[in-house]
Motif scaffolding. Structure first.
Motif, PDB file in Angstrom:
ATOM      1  N   TRP A  23       0.864  -1.192   0.000  1.00  0.00           N
ATOM      2  CA  TRP A  23       0.000   0.000   0.000  1.00  0.00           C
ATOM      3  C   TRP A  23       0.894   1.233   0.000  1.00  0.00           C
ATOM      4  N   PRO A  24       0.584   2.315  -0.703  1.00  0.00           N
ATOM      5  CA  PRO A  24      -0.660   2.577  -1.432  1.00  0.00           C
ATOM      6  C   PRO A  24      -0.749   1.923  -2.809  1.00  0.00           C
ATOM      7  N   LYS A  25       0.382   1.424  -3.333  1.00  0.00           N
ATOM      8  CA  LYS A  25       0.309   0.685  -4.592  1.00  0.00           C
ATOM      9  C   LYS A  25      -0.253  -0.706  -4.338  1.00  0.00           C
ATOM     10  N   CYS A  26      -0.628  -1.383  -5.429  1.00  0.00           N
ATOM     11  CA  CYS A  26      -1.129  -2.751  -5.277  1.00  0.00           C
ATOM     12  C   CYS A  26       0.040  -3.731  -5.176  1.00  0.00           C
ATOM     13  N   THR A  27       1.087  -3.485  -5.935  1.00  0.00           N
ATOM     14  CA  THR A  27       2.336  -4.234  -5.835  1.00  0.00           C
ATOM     15  C   THR A  27       3.473  -3.214  -5.813  1.00  0.00           C
ATOM     16  N   PRO A  28       4.682  -3.619  -5.428  1.00  0.00           N
ATOM     17  CA  PRO A  28       5.785  -2.652  -5.436  1.00  0.00           C
ATOM     18  C   PRO A  28       6.026  -2.018  -6.803  1.00  0.00           C
ATOM     19  N   GLU A  29       5.647  -2.727  -7.883  1.00  0.00           N
ATOM     20  CA  GLU A  29       5.895  -2.235  -9.242  1.00  0.00           C
ATOM     21  C   GLU A  29       4.662  -1.659  -9.915  1.00  0.00           C
ATOM     22  N   SER A  30       3.471  -1.926  -9.397  1.00  0.00           N
ATOM     23  CA  SER A  30       2.249  -1.558 -10.121  1.00  0.00           C
ATOM     24  C   SER A  30       1.231  -0.936  -9.178  1.00  0.00           C
ATOM     25  N   LEU A  31       0.555   0.124  -9.661  1.00  0.00           N
ATOM     26  CA  LEU A  31      -0.506   0.759  -8.896  1.00  0.00           C
ATOM     27  C   LEU A  31      -1.764  -0.092  -8.889  1.00  0.00           C
ATOM     28  N   THR A  32      -1.969  -0.836  -9.979  1.00  0.00           N
ATOM     29  CA  THR A  32      -3.168  -1.663 -10.138  1.00  0.00           C
ATOM     30  C   THR A  32      -2.791  -3.140 -10.105  1.00  0.00           C
ATOM     31  N   PRO A  33      -3.759  -4.037  -9.874  1.00  0.00           N
ATOM     32  CA  PRO A  33      -3.443  -5.469  -9.846  1.00  0.00           C
ATOM     33  C   PRO A  33      -3.016  -5.978 -11.212  1.00  0.00           C
ATOM     34  N   THR A  34      -2.166  -6.975 -11.217  1.00  0.00           N
ATOM     35  CA  THR A  34      -1.702  -7.591 -12.453  1.00  0.00           C
ATOM     36  C   THR A  34      -2.458  -8.896 -12.689  1.00  0.00           C
ATOM     37  N   ALA A  35      -2.337  -9.419 -13.908  1.00  0.00           N
ATOM     38  CA  ALA A  35      -3.047 -10.660 -14.248  1.00  0.00           C
ATOM     39  C   ALA A  35      -2.598 -11.823 -13.373  1.00  0.00           C
ATOM     40  N   ALA A  36      -1.336 -11.810 -12.986  1.00  0.00           N
ATOM     41  CA  ALA A  36      -0.809 -12.905 -12.169  1.00  0.00           C
ATOM     42  C   ALA A  36      -1.435 -12.948 -10.779  1.00  0.00           C
ATOM     43  N   MET A  37      -2.025 -11.850 -10.331  1.00  0.00           N
ATOM     44  CA  MET A  37      -2.605 -11.798  -8.986  1.00  0.00           C
ATOM     45  C   MET A  37      -3.990 -12.426  -8.934  1.00  0.00           C
ATOM     46  N   GLY A  38      -4.607 -12.615 -10.080  1.00  0.00           N
ATOM     47  CA  GLY A  38      -5.887 -13.302 -10.132  1.00  0.00           C
ATOM     48  C   GLY A  38      -7.026 -12.510  -9.523  1.00  0.00           C
ATOM     49  N   ILE A  39      -8.080 -13.239  -9.141  1.00  0.00           N
ATOM     50  CA  ILE A  39      -9.299 -12.620  -8.644  1.00  0.00           C
ATOM     51  C   ILE A  39      -9.090 -11.942  -7.300  1.00  0.00           C
ATOM     52  N   ASN A  40      -8.171 -12.453  -6.483  1.00  0.00           N
ATOM     53  CA  ASN A  40      -7.942 -11.855  -5.173  1.00  0.00           C
ATOM     54  C   ASN A  40      -7.431 -10.424  -5.285  1.00  0.00           C
ATOM     55  N   GLY A  41      -6.541 -10.196  -6.244  1.00  0.00           N
ATOM     56  CA  GLY A  41      -6.040  -8.837  -6.456  1.00  0.00           C
ATOM     57  C   GLY A  41      -7.145  -7.902  -6.912  1.00  0.00           C
ATOM     58  N   LEU A  42      -8.029  -8.395  -7.780  1.00  0.00           N
ATOM     59  CA  LEU A  42      -9.130  -7.564  -8.264  1.00  0.00           C
ATOM     60  C   LEU A  42     -10.092  -7.212  -7.131  1.00  0.00           C
ATOM     61  N   ILE A  43     -10.375  -8.178  -6.248  1.00  0.00           N
ATOM     62  CA  ILE A  43     -11.304  -7.926  -5.146  1.00  0.00           C
ATOM     63  C   ILE A  43     -10.731  -6.897  -4.182  1.00  0.00           C
ATOM     64  N   GLU A  44      -9.475  -7.071  -3.800  1.00  0.00           N
ATOM     65  CA  GLU A  44      -8.856  -6.128  -2.870  1.00  0.00           C
ATOM     66  C   GLU A  44      -8.755  -4.737  -3.488  1.00  0.00           C
ATOM     67  N   PHE A  45      -8.333  -4.665  -4.752  1.00  0.00           N
ATOM     68  CA  PHE A  45      -8.195  -3.362  -5.405  1.00  0.00           C
ATOM     69  C   PHE A  45      -9.560  -2.718  -5.609  1.00  0.00           C
ATOM     70  N   GLY A  46     -10.576  -3.527  -5.928  1.00  0.00           N
ATOM     71  CA  GLY A  46     -11.923  -2.997  -6.100  1.00  0.00           C
ATOM     72  C   GLY A  46     -12.445  -2.374  -4.814  1.00  0.00           C
TER      73      GLY A  46
END
Length: 333
Positions: A55-78
């Motif tokens: 936090w505040p980014k989703c990953t150290p390299e990306s502000l938004t979730p990546t495809a590799a993070m799957g549905i869990n990344g989308l739910i948390e970011f949403g």
């Protein structure tokens, strides 16, 4: 040097919302506060609490979730993005309350109170992620959201009433019983966070630290407080009837009993079915309804007069809810 108007003052000079619009804007913040509780629960129940690893980014390299993070990344970011939607509704309430004539400083202060609670809780949520879902911080995260819901409900109530000095519509012992009901429900909510912190839904599929309590024992304590809240609610029903209180508080207590009955069904179903995620989510939703109903019982025990009217509105001032209830219950001649 000419005076510079702030943006809210400029809007107030060009837009005059109705009292009904301000009430609807306040109600929208209540709805959004409930939604943010439910979606926050969905993050935990789907094991998406660390869907975004930082936090505040989703990953150290990306502000938004990546495809590799799957549905869990989308739910948390949403859920993170939903905070901006909540802020938009709070902003609408602040602007509407400020633009409404006559200006009621109490409403705008409540609106800004909502905003700063959201900002503080957003930072707190980031700390929760950075600490790997520490259960004590997760519990505080939920309680801060409950504080937001409290201010939203108070804003909604204040938008429906005036700014006169509060006039009690029931005797002091009745109000004391109502406050005891509020305190017992608050304790029930706090114990519920301990149940969650000690229970199996940790928020992530990997090993997450839990509160070192016997889950069944703390659950039994939670149930005990449920019985206390139900008992106090039933006592309120008979007390209000005995003192011939206005219709509004009596109706609010019946609404509370209905929510408690529904919440009890959710609670027992989730317990006997082994805490299925969907039912646990419904139980969290029910907890917000119970808290709203308890606050409405307390707030119905005082009257602050009608909503102030603008000069170009109807000459007849709008009656407050206790006043309407008193008229409705008065005998005809």
């Amino acid at each position: 040097m000419p005076n510079t108007l702030n943006p809210l003052e400029l809007i107030a000079r060009r837009w005059q919302p109705s009292a009904a619009f301000v009430r609807r804007a306040a109600l929208a913040t209540v709805v959004m506060a409930v939604i943010i509780v439910v979606t926050g629960g969905a993050v935990r129940l789907t094991q998406s609490g660390l869907g975004c690893s930082t936090w505040p980014k989703c990953t150290p390299e990306s502000l938004t979730p990546t495809a590799a993070m799957g549905i869990n990344g989308l739910i948390e970011f949403g859920n993170r993005m939903l905070t901006y939607v909540l802020c938009a509704f709070i902003g609408l309430f602040i602007v509407a309350a400020r633009a409404r004539a006559p200006h009621r400083r109490s409403l705008t202060r409540l609106g800004w109170g909502q905003f700063w609670i959201v900002m503080g809780n957003a930072v707190w949520g980031g700390i929760v992620v950075l600490t790997g879902l520490n259960p004590y911080l997760v519990a505080a995260h939920f309680l801060l959201t409950t504080a937001l819901l409290t201010v939203c409900v108070l804003s909604w109530q204040r938008a429906k009433e005036g700014d006169e000095e509060p006039r009690d519509v029931a005797a002091r012992p009745v109000r004391q019983l109502a406050w005891l009901l509020v305190v017992a429900t608050a304790a029930l909510t706090v114990i519920g966070t301990a149940v969650t912190g000690a229970g199996p839904h940790a928020g992530d599929a990997h090993k997450v630290h839990r509160i070192p309590l016997d889950w069944q024992e703390i659950t039994q304590l939670h149930v005990d407080f449920v019985y206390i809240v139900v008992g106090l609610s039933v006592a309120m029903v008979f007390t209000l009837r005995a003192v011939k209180a206005p219709a509004a508080p009596r109706r609010r207590v019946l609404e509370l009993l209905g929510c408690l009955a529904l919440q009890g069904v959710f609670g027992y179903v989730q317990y006997f079915l082994g805490l299925p995620e969907l039912v646990v989510g419904l139980h969290m939703f029910g907890s917000t309804l119970v808290w709203i109903c308890v606050l409405r019982v307390l707030l119905a025990l005082r009257d602050r007069g009608p909503v102030p009217q603008a000069a170009d509105e109807a000459e007849e001032p709008e009656a407050s809810e206790p006043q309407r209830a008193a008229v409705a219950s008065a005998p005809s001649r």
